[in-house]
Write an enzyme that holds these catalytic residues in place. Sequence first.
Site, PDB file in Angstrom:
ATOM      1  N   CYS A  14       0.845  -1.193   0.000  1.00  0.00           N
ATOM      2  CA  CYS A  14       0.000   0.000   0.000  1.00  0.00           C
ATOM      3  C   CYS A  14       0.878   1.239   0.000  1.00  0.00           C
ATOM      4  O   CYS A  14       2.106   1.157   0.053  1.00  0.00           O
ATOM      5  CB  CYS A  14      -0.953   0.009   1.185  1.00  0.00           C
ATOM      6  SG  CYS A  14      -0.115   0.209   2.771  1.00  0.00           S
ATOM      7  N   CYS A  17       3.674   1.740   2.559  1.00  0.00           N
ATOM      8  CA  CYS A  17       4.950   1.047   2.303  1.00  0.00           C
ATOM      9  C   CYS A  17       5.871   1.927   1.452  1.00  0.00           C
ATOM     10  O   CYS A  17       7.033   2.141   1.786  1.00  0.00           O
ATOM     11  CB  CYS A  17       4.716  -0.276   1.575  1.00  0.00           C
ATOM     12  SG  CYS A  17       3.708  -1.474   2.473  1.00  0.00           S
ATOM     13  N   ASP A 496       8.839  26.987 -33.311  1.00  0.00           N
ATOM     14  CA  ASP A 496       9.959  27.327 -34.183  1.00  0.00           C
ATOM     15  C   ASP A 496       9.515  27.079 -35.620  1.00  0.00           C
ATOM     16  O   ASP A 496       8.651  26.242 -35.878  1.00  0.00           O
ATOM     17  CB  ASP A 496      11.169  26.451 -33.829  1.00  0.00           C
ATOM     18  CG  ASP A 496      12.329  26.689 -34.768  1.00  0.00           C
ATOM     19  OD1 ASP A 496      12.717  27.852 -34.927  1.00  0.00           O
ATOM     20  OD2 ASP A 496      12.816  25.708 -35.357  1.00  0.00           O
ATOM     21  N   ASP A 699      17.513  25.715 -30.511  1.00  0.00           N
ATOM     22  CA  ASP A 699      16.252  25.797 -29.780  1.00  0.00           C
ATOM     23  C   ASP A 699      16.400  25.334 -28.337  1.00  0.00           C
ATOM     24  O   ASP A 699      15.494  25.534 -27.521  1.00  0.00           O
ATOM     25  CB  ASP A 699      15.177  24.928 -30.460  1.00  0.00           C
ATOM     26  CG  ASP A 699      14.819  25.435 -31.848  1.00  0.00           C
ATOM     27  OD1 ASP A 699      14.797  26.664 -32.021  1.00  0.00           O
ATOM     28  OD2 ASP A 699      14.574  24.605 -32.746  1.00  0.00           O
TER      29      ASP A 699
END
Length: 800
Positions: A14, A17, A496, A699
Amino acid sequence: MSKELNISITGMTCAACSARIEKVLNKMDGVEANVNLALEKANIKIDENLVHPKDIVAKIEKLGYGVRKETVDLDIKGMTCAACASRIEKVLKRMDGVAMANVNLAAESGTVEYEPDVVHLEDIIHKVKKLGYKAVLKQDQEEKNAAKKKEIRGKEIKLAISVILSLPLLYTMAAHLPFDTGLHVPGILMNPWFQFVLATIVQFYIGGQFYAGAFRALLNKSANMDVLVALGTSAAYFYSLAETLRYQFGALAKPDLYFETSAILITLILLGKCLEAKAKGRTTEAIKKLFDLQAKEAAVVRDGQEVKIPVNQVQVSDQLIVRPGEKIPVDGIVIEGRTSVDESMITGESLPVGKNEGDTVIGATLNKNGTIKMKAEKVGKDTALAGIIKIVEEAQGSKAPIQRLADVISGIFVPVVIGIAVLTFLVWIIFVSPGSLPQALEPAIAVLVIACPCALGLATPTSMMVGTGKGAEHGILFKGGEYLEATQGLNAVLLDKTGTITKGKPEVTDFLTVNEDESSMILSMVASAEKSSEHPLAQAIVEYGNEQGIENVNIDDFEAVPGHGIKALANQKPLFIGTRRLMEKENISYSNLENKMSQLELEGKTAMLISYDNSIKGIIAVADTIKESSANAVKKIKALGMDVYMITGDNTRTANAIAKQAGIDHVFAEVLPEDKAEKVQMMQKKGMKAAMVGDGINDAPALAAADIGMAIGTGADVAIETADITLVGGDLDHIPRAIELSRKTMGNIRQNLFWALIYNAVGIPIAAIGLLAPWVAGAAMAFSSVSVVINSLRLKRVKI
């Protein structure tokens, strides 16, 4: 030195843990950990100067959990004596992630137990090779998947046994109902000792895993789902055992037994876990599909002979034969033959791509109609497909910011629930039913059982796994859950131009000179100079020059002027090719070509002035047409309520012409590469959440500065590395799809969190006031986790 580990952890049940492991690891010096319950993995960044990977594994195991290990059998060639075997064994044992190595000289084999998330099998094989020996696999590594199936099969067998043993106990509940059911209940079923035998097997054999998990948790001063289940079922079981003993020794005429409660609870929880495991398996189908794309075998040329070998044995520089209908085994270059290749599974390109000698081919793509010989350049984890799989795996294992809320809640949830259960018990036994232990015990057990934090822990990661997987299937690779979450908040997209909106493969459309007699000489100088440039426009000019059969000219002192053009010396005289600004900077007049320049730019062409020996000589114009998908993609992005901008180094006229074709209203023109990031930051200062989409090296700063950076997958590696999302193949339709996927995934997560929290907020009070039988609470708890996973799986069917 920093290092990143991705470790598979077993034994977590769960969110408590995963939160516990994460918390303990993060307390270690030089460790930054992120534990994913749904994926059962931990993404850990460590400083190797402060901590060793083996320390991480040891800490996880000390907490009572396991680290997934795999065993591989190798054939090892080249050993001549015991010292050889001893050497290989010793070196392998010293490798990070290797738990055991055993080398047998007589059998010329070795067995290695290793942690696949710490060390790759290829690294182990390479290490043996580096020592001067040869190691190859004994068996197909696809058998790794059998372990998970075996685990699920084991759960199914236990569930079947539990159901068989619990059904008689469930049947006895008919005798406890307040009305006559008409069902005959055999006396043997009502015998306390008969019920005891059935319940004991379920409690300790079938439910032993919960006790083990609870013991580990308590030993490490934490609490998880196992603690709740162990407490709840133990209360019912041991109270019933006490009643049975009192009945046996005459202290009771009729015992109050709850054996059926504990057995049915364990059965229902196990059913939920089986369903959950199967459903969780479906969340990783995207990864399995990607693995299935890989070729299984390769035809390699060895000593002049064609030999079939497993694809994972292909080595760099191997020569491979690929026939029509076969998959390209690995990434490489065509060295003989010609064909067309279907690359749609990798690039998204629907039409087959022609391949000739010298062209690159991508592993997992399909050879259509010609036999080729290729040279392997990238194998194993270095292939394009392996890179995609790695991105998807890392994204599925990452944690989105929204998950932090669930982590905080689950971290304190179990102790609070135990407190509520104790309070419920006390209220019942003191005020509601004074002195009645059975009546006080039942609502307390119901509170313990219904309040499992599993649903809360699974709410975010399961949706993230499905969402990132669905993205991968559509060529959208999110590098992490945080980026999938952030994409939903975008309100502007910055595109771009070259290679993003346009095809990135421009062609020369016009070439004119002031003096026609100089045309050949000028073209030779221009094409020769542009050979030194990496710009797409330069490549178009070089190709045009080759087509015209130009003669090479000696070029010296070449210099690229970012955003303006190039300058060089041709025949020891200055040569300038570029924008008006470049000419103005060099004091070169171009007024006689201004009208022609403007006309070309209005046609959407990039026109470059040519100056030689400090006088204007002509214009060369290049056009880069927009992609077929660009205009439609821009329309879809706008329909999502977002502003679209184009950014380019082109002059305003050319930029506006391209923008008009694509349907873009906002344009940043004549922007130098280093200024692109500033434009992004300018938009952010205005309160906009901006995405930058690009494909080039220039870029990268803007991609990093943007709220979300999207790299075109056909672009430069540095752009892809910098970006948060990779759009495989370069189709701009991926942009609106990525945004839609983000919005729908986050909507799905919010649904999961809402229902997980509401479920507990409503269920706990109902259980506390005694309106929920423990077995009903168990069924509801099991259903909550399954329902969260099933709701996440709905994302697989949404259209983007």
